[in-house]
Write a protein that holds these residues in place. Structure first.
Motif, short mmCIF file in Angstrom:
data_model
loop_
_atom_site.label_atom_id
_atom_site.label_comp_id
_atom_site.label_asym_id
_atom_site.label_seq_id
_atom_site.Cartn_x
_atom_site.Cartn_y
_atom_site.Cartn_z
N ARG A 89 0.86 -1.25 0.15
CA ARG A 89 -0.05 0.13 -0.04
C ARG A 89 0.85 1.20 0.00
N ALA A 90 1.83 1.09 0.84
CA ALA A 90 2.84 2.36 0.80
C ALA A 90 3.45 2.62 -0.76
N ARG A 91 4.02 1.47 -1.33
CA ARG A 91 4.38 1.80 -2.57
C ARG A 91 3.29 2.35 -3.68
N GLU A 92 1.90 1.97 -3.41
CA GLU A 92 0.86 2.67 -4.39
C GLU A 92 0.89 4.01 -3.91
N LEU A 93 0.84 4.16 -2.83
CA LEU A 93 1.08 5.81 -2.44
C LEU A 93 2.08 6.66 -3.03
N VAL A 94 3.05 6.13 -2.92
CA VAL A 94 4.29 6.56 -3.51
C VAL A 94 4.16 6.98 -5.11
N LYS A 108 -0.23 16.00 1.10
CA LYS A 108 -0.13 15.73 2.54
C LYS A 108 -1.10 14.70 2.98
N ILE A 109 -2.20 14.57 2.17
CA ILE A 109 -3.06 13.54 2.39
C ILE A 109 -2.45 12.26 2.26
N ILE A 110 -1.50 12.14 1.36
CA ILE A 110 -0.91 10.92 1.06
C ILE A 110 0.03 10.75 2.07
N SER A 111 0.84 11.80 2.54
CA SER A 111 1.71 11.63 3.53
C SER A 111 1.16 11.22 4.76
N THR A 112 -0.19 11.82 5.41
CA THR A 112 -0.86 11.48 6.35
C THR A 112 -1.26 9.88 6.34
N GLU A 113 -1.60 9.34 5.05
CA GLU A 113 -2.05 7.84 5.20
C GLU A 113 -0.58 6.98 5.23
N ASP A 115 1.90 7.88 7.24
CA ASP A 115 2.19 7.98 8.75
C ASP A 115 1.35 6.85 9.39
N GLU A 116 -0.03 6.75 9.04
CA GLU A 116 -0.71 5.74 9.49
C GLU A 116 -0.21 4.35 9.36
N LEU A 117 0.24 4.10 8.07
CA LEU A 117 0.84 2.86 7.76
C LEU A 117 1.85 2.48 8.46
N ILE A 118 2.68 3.54 8.96
CA ILE A 118 3.92 3.35 9.74
C ILE A 118 3.55 2.78 10.82
N LYS A 119 2.55 3.47 11.38
CA LYS A 119 2.07 3.16 13.01
C LYS A 119 1.60 1.63 13.01
N HIS A 120 0.70 1.49 11.87
CA HIS A 120 0.48 -0.04 11.66
C HIS A 120 1.28 -1.10 11.67
N LEU A 121 2.30 -0.46 10.88
CA LEU A 121 3.58 -1.63 10.91
C LEU A 121 4.04 -1.63 12.18
N VAL A 122 4.30 -0.67 12.95
CA VAL A 122 4.88 -0.80 14.02
C VAL A 122 4.19 -1.80 15.03
N ASN A 123 2.74 -1.42 15.18
CA ASN A 123 1.89 -2.46 15.81
C ASN A 123 2.07 -4.15 15.57
N ILE A 124 2.26 -4.20 14.36
CA ILE A 124 2.50 -5.36 13.49
C ILE A 124 3.94 -5.89 14.25
N SER A 125 5.01 -5.21 14.20
CA SER A 125 6.08 -5.62 14.90
C SER A 125 6.02 -5.79 16.18
N ASN A 126 5.34 -5.22 16.73
CA ASN A 126 5.00 -5.71 18.50
C ASN A 126 4.09 -6.84 18.59
N SER A 127 3.80 -7.40 17.43
CA SER A 127 2.84 -8.53 18.09
C SER A 127 3.42 -9.52 18.73
N SER A 128 2.41 -10.08 19.66
CA SER A 128 2.65 -10.94 20.81
C SER A 128 1.75 -12.00 20.96
N VAL A 129 2.17 -13.35 21.44
CA VAL A 129 1.35 -14.34 21.85
C VAL A 129 1.45 -14.78 23.27
N ASN A 130 0.42 -14.70 24.10
CA ASN A 130 0.27 -15.06 25.46
C ASN A 130 1.21 -14.10 26.38
N GLY A 131 1.38 -12.69 25.77
CA GLY A 131 1.85 -11.65 26.73
C GLY A 131 3.52 -11.82 26.11
#
Length: 299
Positions: A89-94, A108-113, A115-131
């Motif tokens: 999706r980031a590539r599509e935006l680029v 700016k709208i593209i840049s805002t999205e 940033d949201e993708l970056i936040k989402h990827l950070v959440n993915i990189s913090n994935s956990s199982v049983n804490g």
């Protein structure tokens, strides 16, 4: 040799007691369902039973370890699938942002999205199982990644060690890949990796700079993610095969234990009837062979 009344009675009592013991042993075998009650019953079989029980318990632990490994690897595989979608999706935006007809507001709208993708990827990189976080190396209790939006940095707080589980005696297999090897970090000059590419792309959009050069970097990021996912998928498949083998081994060991330890109820029932019959007959014969006393002749 003269056989006295006392010796006859003593032998009778001894034999009756022996019959009691045989009868009691068969009854206990039936009540417990086990053919061996005491180690002295069959010392050789007792050794086999102890070794087999130990092997069964080891198999259970190895199966549990393999299940944990499959769970971790599957979660990592799913996380990287989602991460790949984010980068795509980031590539599509680029590509969209590289259009020279875009206004500053549209960028700016593209840049805002972005940033949201970056936040989402950070959440993915913090994935956990049983804490426990699967991309933190061996530091699983704390989130491995932190996104400082004000500073525009993404820092890594895990380590570079992988987690291993034992799936056979002295055989360990890797079930995790440190996040730093997959996503990299972006909190120092010269950092490379997926997060560094995304932050660089976001800054390029915000500063209204040429964005098309970032497409190759994103293509490389997608390629790296797919390679990491292929590695994790291979490990997951291997762990599943190991788990299946361990479960089959546990079944075989359990069957062996049953053959050695469990009681043949049909045979035991016949033995019980035989022991009861012998005991009853012994009592009757004993009553007959004991000589009458003078009391029996008094009338």
């Amino acid at each position: 040799m003269r056989v006295t009344q006392t010796s006859v009675v003593d032998n009778l009592i001894k034999n009756i007691n022996n019959n009691y013991k045989r009868l009691s042993k068969v009854q206990e075998q039936i009540s417990t369902g086990k053919s061996i009650i005491l180690p002295s019953d069959d010392p050789a079989s007792v050794g086999t039973i102890l070794r087999t029980k130990r092997a069964v318990n080891e198999s259970k632990q190895f199966i549990s370890n393999a299940e944990k490994g499959v769970s971790w690897l599957d979660l990592a595989d799913n996380a990287l699938t989602e991460a790949t979608s984010v980068i795509q999706r980031a590539r599509e935006l680029v590509v969209k942002g590289a259009n020279g007809t875009n206004t500053i507001e549209e960028r700016k709208i593209i840049s805002t999205e972005m940033d949201e993708l970056i936040k989402h990827l950070v959440n993915i990189s913090n994935s956990s199982v049983n804490g426990r976080h699967i991309f933190g190396g061996q530091k699983t209790l704390n989130q491995p990644y932190y996104f400082d939006q004000d500073a525009g940095t993404i820092s890594y707080h895990g380590d570079k060690k992988s987690i291993q589980v034992e799936i056979a005696p002295s055989v360990k297999d890797q079930i995790s890949v440190p996040g730093i090897d997959i996503f990299g970090k972006a909190d120092s000059p010269g950092d490379t990796g997926i997060f560094a590419v995304l932050l660089k792309t976001s800054n390029t959009l915000k500063n209204d700079q040429k964005i098309s050069d970032n497409i190759d970097d994103l293509d490389k990021a997608i390629e790296d993610l797919l390679q990491s996912q292929a590695t994790i998928g291979t490990k997951s498949q291997g762990m599943r095969l190991a788990k299946d083998r361990l479960e089959e081994q546990k079944i075989n060991l359990t069957n062996l234990l049953s053959q050695t330890e469990d009681l043949d109820l049909a045979k035991a029932s016949i033995d019980l009837l035989t022991a009861a019959s012998v005991h009853s007959m012994a009592l009757k014969v004993g009553a007959m062979i004991i000589q009458p006393s003078l009391v029996d002749f008094l009338s």
